[in-house]
Design a protein around this motif. Structure first.
Motif, PDB file in Angstrom:
ATOM      1  N   ALA A  29     -61.171  35.409  50.333  1.00 45.81           N
ATOM      2  CA  ALA A  29     -62.166  34.636  51.075  1.00 45.81           C
ATOM      3  C   ALA A  29     -63.428  34.507  50.227  1.00 45.81           C
ATOM      4  O   ALA A  29     -63.870  35.468  49.594  1.00 45.81           O
ATOM      5  CB  ALA A  29     -62.490  35.328  52.394  1.00 45.81           C
ATOM      6  N   ASN A  31     -67.488  32.835  50.152  1.00 44.65           N
ATOM      7  CA  ASN A  31     -68.630  32.241  50.823  1.00 44.65           C
ATOM      8  C   ASN A  31     -69.704  31.923  49.799  1.00 44.65           C
ATOM      9  O   ASN A  31     -69.758  32.545  48.724  1.00 44.65           O
ATOM     10  CB  ASN A  31     -69.199  33.194  51.881  1.00 44.65           C
ATOM     11  CG  ASN A  31     -68.268  33.349  53.064  1.00 44.65           C
ATOM     12  OD1 ASN A  31     -68.002  32.408  53.790  1.00 44.65           O
ATOM     13  ND2 ASN A  31     -67.746  34.560  53.254  1.00 44.65           N
ATOM     14  N   ASP A  32     -70.568  30.966  50.121  1.00 45.01           N
ATOM     15  CA  ASP A  32     -71.694  30.630  49.263  1.00 45.01           C
ATOM     16  C   ASP A  32     -72.934  31.377  49.737  1.00 45.01           C
ATOM     17  O   ASP A  32     -73.266  31.365  50.932  1.00 45.01           O
ATOM     18  CB  ASP A  32     -71.969  29.131  49.272  1.00 45.01           C
ATOM     19  CG  ASP A  32     -70.872  28.342  48.556  1.00 45.01           C
ATOM     20  OD1 ASP A  32     -70.389  28.848  47.522  1.00 45.01           O
ATOM     21  OD2 ASP A  32     -70.514  27.255  49.032  1.00 45.01           O
ATOM     22  N   LYS A  33     -73.637  32.007  48.807  1.00 42.46           N
ATOM     23  CA  LYS A  33     -74.876  32.703  49.142  1.00 42.46           C
ATOM     24  C   LYS A  33     -75.981  31.680  49.423  1.00 42.46           C
ATOM     25  O   LYS A  33     -75.925  30.534  48.958  1.00 42.46           O
ATOM     26  CB  LYS A  33     -75.294  33.608  47.983  1.00 42.46           C
ATOM     27  CG  LYS A  33     -74.320  34.729  47.685  1.00 42.46           C
ATOM     28  CD  LYS A  33     -74.834  35.550  46.513  1.00 42.46           C
ATOM     29  CE  LYS A  33     -73.831  36.608  46.108  1.00 42.46           C
ATOM     30  NZ  LYS A  33     -74.298  37.411  44.959  1.00 42.46           N
ATOM     31  N   PRO A  39     -71.381  31.942  44.551  1.00 43.92           N
ATOM     32  CA  PRO A  39     -70.365  32.409  45.489  1.00 43.92           C
ATOM     33  C   PRO A  39     -70.279  33.923  45.551  1.00 43.92           C
ATOM     34  O   PRO A  39     -70.660  34.632  44.616  1.00 43.92           O
ATOM     35  CB  PRO A  39     -69.080  31.819  44.892  1.00 43.92           C
ATOM     36  CG  PRO A  39     -69.339  31.812  43.414  1.00 43.92           C
ATOM     37  CD  PRO A  39     -70.805  31.496  43.265  1.00 43.92           C
ATOM     38  N   THR A  41     -67.199  36.751  47.026  1.00 44.81           N
ATOM     39  CA  THR A  41     -65.865  36.872  47.610  1.00 44.81           C
ATOM     40  C   THR A  41     -65.742  38.179  48.376  1.00 44.81           C
ATOM     41  O   THR A  41     -66.574  39.088  48.242  1.00 44.81           O
ATOM     42  CB  THR A  41     -64.778  36.845  46.521  1.00 44.81           C
ATOM     43  OG1 THR A  41     -64.791  38.091  45.810  1.00 44.81           O
ATOM     44  CG2 THR A  41     -64.999  35.699  45.547  1.00 44.81           C
ATOM     45  N   GLU A  42     -64.666  38.275  49.152  1.00 45.72           N
ATOM     46  CA  GLU A  42     -64.420  39.540  49.840  1.00 45.72           C
ATOM     47  C   GLU A  42     -64.170  40.667  48.846  1.00 45.72           C
ATOM     48  O   GLU A  42     -64.420  41.837  49.145  1.00 45.72           O
ATOM     49  CB  GLU A  42     -63.245  39.401  50.812  1.00 45.72           C
ATOM     50  CG  GLU A  42     -61.935  38.965  50.180  1.00 45.72           C
ATOM     51  CD  GLU A  42     -60.826  38.816  51.213  1.00 45.72           C
ATOM     52  OE1 GLU A  42     -60.778  39.611  52.164  1.00 45.72           O
ATOM     53  OE2 GLU A  42     -60.004  37.882  51.058  1.00 45.72           O
TER      54      GLU A  42
END
Length: 263
Positions: A29, A31-33, A39, A41-42
């Motif tokens: 997974a 996400n963008d900060k 980015p 990731t998990e």
């Protein structure tokens, strides 16, 4: 629990590699900060959680600075600090590149005193302690003595454009790139490349470990104004990085335009 700080960092770095490899090329997974910070990731978060627990249990009096932990002021009142990038080169990690790793450092009085950078896919562990030299998988390393006209430099394209160099004269060097700043510094340390540079403000967690490894190998590492790097700053950034063997560093630093703008 490992005895010396370097043993501790090395053990933690390899443990981080085991966790990260469990996510690598398995569509973690992402996400963008906020604010375009890139980015996460998990895998970054899982590695960070392990490192924060493991290192804090071993050295509860050390401060903590990590890319994936919200920063505060507590670290400024501690004698020593961990400076950590759980995964340096996250974009490369997402893309399936080999050139990402874990960068771990201990800072005291603004100086890095112990460092480990582990590149799991390549099974490379770079280590250094202040005053004791640097190693790759236990073997001593040193930078090249390549002259400017034959040098190959690690850096983004924009750094070798006229605005950053006196009279617009870009040095006659070849350029290549690796996504991890820590790894770039290590590749200068072991002589794989002749130098590296970045004119962007650089986060401490990206460069602290690699800076000590390069310095202990025999390279010169400064900011873009040719000043010694200092760490554990209230705002944990330094104004760019230039690293190379002594002669090449001198040649590059002499050509830099004073008061560089930032790309």
């Amino acid at each position: 629990m490992p005895g010396t700080d370097l043993d501790l960092l090395s053990t933690a770095a390899r443990a981080a590699g085991e966790i990260a490899m469990g996510y690598f090329c398995k569509n973690p997974a992402v996400n963008d900060k906020p604010d375009g910070a890139g980015p996460v990731t998990e895998a970054d978060l899982a590695v960070n959680a392990m490192l924060e627990q493991f290192l804090a249990e071993a050295r509860p009096d050390y401060g903590w600075l990590s890319e994936e932990t919200e920063d505060g002021t507590d670290r400024l009142g501690t004698k020593r600090q961990f400076v950590i990038d759980p995964i340096d080169g996250t974009r490369g990690f997402i893309e399936g590149s080999k050139d990402w790793g874990h960068a771990l450092a201990v800072v005291e009085d603004g100086r890095v005193i112990d460092a480990a950078v582990f590149m799991p896919v390549r099974d490379l562990l770079f280590t250094a302690s202040a005053g004791k030299g640097a190693a790759r998988n236990g073997a001593p390393i040193q930078p090249t003595q390549t002259p400017l006209e034959d040098a190959t430099i690690l850096g983004a394209k924009i750094n070798l454009t006229p605005p950053f160099w006196k009279d617009g004269q870009v040095p006659p060097v070849k350029r290549t790139f690796r996504s991890s700043l820590a790894y770039r510094l290590c590749l200068v340390a072991d002589g794989s490349f002749d130098g590296m540079l970045t004119f962007r403000p650089s986060w401490e967690w990206d460069i602290a470990a690699g800076a000590l490894i390069a310095t202990e190998a025999g390279a010169i590492v400064t900011d873009q104004a040719n000043q010694v790097l200092r760490f554990n700053n209230p705002h944990p950034q330094v104004p760019g990085v230039l690293a190379a063997g002594p002669k090449l560093h001198k040649a590059l630093a002499a050509r830099l335009e004073p008061g560089l703008s930032k790309p």
